[in-house]
Design a protein around this motif. Sequence first.
Motif, PDB file in Angstrom:
ATOM      1  N   PRO A   9      37.918  46.442  41.535  1.00 35.11           N
ATOM      2  CA  PRO A   9      38.977  47.368  41.959  1.00 35.11           C
ATOM      3  C   PRO A   9      39.973  46.669  42.884  1.00 35.11           C
ATOM      4  N   ILE A  10      41.203  46.598  42.447  1.00 34.48           N
ATOM      5  CA  ILE A  10      42.272  45.940  43.200  1.00 34.48           C
ATOM      6  C   ILE A  10      43.523  46.802  43.109  1.00 34.48           C
ATOM      7  N   ASN A  11      44.101  47.159  44.233  1.00 34.88           N
ATOM      8  CA  ASN A  11      45.387  47.855  44.273  1.00 34.88           C
ATOM      9  C   ASN A  11      45.390  49.129  43.422  1.00 34.88           C
ATOM     10  N   GLU A  88      44.301  37.022  47.494  1.00 37.48           N
ATOM     11  CA  GLU A  88      43.866  37.222  48.880  1.00 37.48           C
ATOM     12  C   GLU A  88      42.368  37.500  48.945  1.00 37.48           C
ATOM     13  N   GLU A  89      41.877  38.343  48.014  1.00 34.64           N
ATOM     14  CA  GLU A  89      40.447  38.663  47.968  1.00 34.64           C
ATOM     15  C   GLU A  89      39.617  37.410  47.709  1.00 34.64           C
ATOM     16  N   LEU A  90      40.139  36.497  46.922  1.00 34.94           N
ATOM     17  CA  LEU A  90      39.405  35.282  46.552  1.00 34.94           C
ATOM     18  C   LEU A  90      39.678  34.128  47.508  1.00 34.94           C
ATOM     19  N   ASP A  91      40.416  34.394  48.584  1.00 37.23           N
ATOM     20  CA  ASP A  91      40.742  33.373  49.590  1.00 37.23           C
ATOM     21  C   ASP A  91      41.480  32.179  48.991  1.00 37.23           C
ATOM     22  N   ILE A  92      42.374  32.458  48.065  1.00 33.48           N
ATOM     23  CA  ILE A  92      43.223  31.417  47.487  1.00 33.48           C
ATOM     24  C   ILE A  92      44.580  31.510  48.176  1.00 33.48           C
TER      25      ILE A  92
END
Length: 275
Positions: A9-11, A88-92
């Motif tokens: 779940p994203i956005n 952002e969630e994956l810290d990239i």
Amino acid sequence: MTATAFVKPINGTDLYYEYYQHPSSRETIVLIHGFLSSSFSFRHLIPLIKQDYSVLSVDVPPFGKSGKSISFTYSYENMAKTILHLLEELDIDQATVMGHSMGGQIALNIAYLNPVGVKGAVLLCSSSYLKKAKLHLKMSSYIPFFHHYVKLYLSRSGVRKNLQNVVYNAEMINDEMLFGYLQPFLDDEIFKALTRMIRHREGDLPPEKLQKITTPSLLIWGEHDRVVPLHIGKRLNKDLQNSHLVILNDAGHLVPEEKPEEVHRHMSNFIQSIS
């Protein structure tokens, strides 16, 4: 190398992505497919790229295995923000975005919204200068059951006819391609989402915004592209401040399928040049 496939779940929607993490490379390539497509269109390109880089391939909502919510806003800007949320969630923190057709327009939106986070952009026959839907079509989309008309319109053209329009050599079309591009449309929910996309899709980034993008950009175009003709690529090359245009001979619009080795070679040289 580990590979993961998730629906997350994203956005406000369920986002499907495939993430191939390279054991040593710091470079991440984000793949964004075109209209009526999915990560399937990169299946020949991913094995080449993942040898040297991490690869993140995203199914843009409502396509592929991503959600087909009737509350999601299907604008290019919101699609771009959804991918930025995933990064952002994956810290990239920084990545190179590669977009094909509609995916190229989403990649341009990402570069416009977050220039610091985009190291480079590889635009494959990128949608450009397309206007938003005309008012009468947008108004028609509010008619109850309009999604049935969307389904009928797409079914009339058919997968094979659509593929014949996007490749230079129709002999390359096989059962794998036909089923791969058909599969996402076996779920009727996508037609409700596409109806919303008619309302939400804004026009492509105008020249005044394109000219503000300073991200190093590689434009790769098929010589015989009938969907987004080469003259569009030449115009885009002029509007982008820091871009280079490569033309592939004997290729149409679907260059990730038609010329994966050439796309990979030009992409690798480009990444080395901006590193």
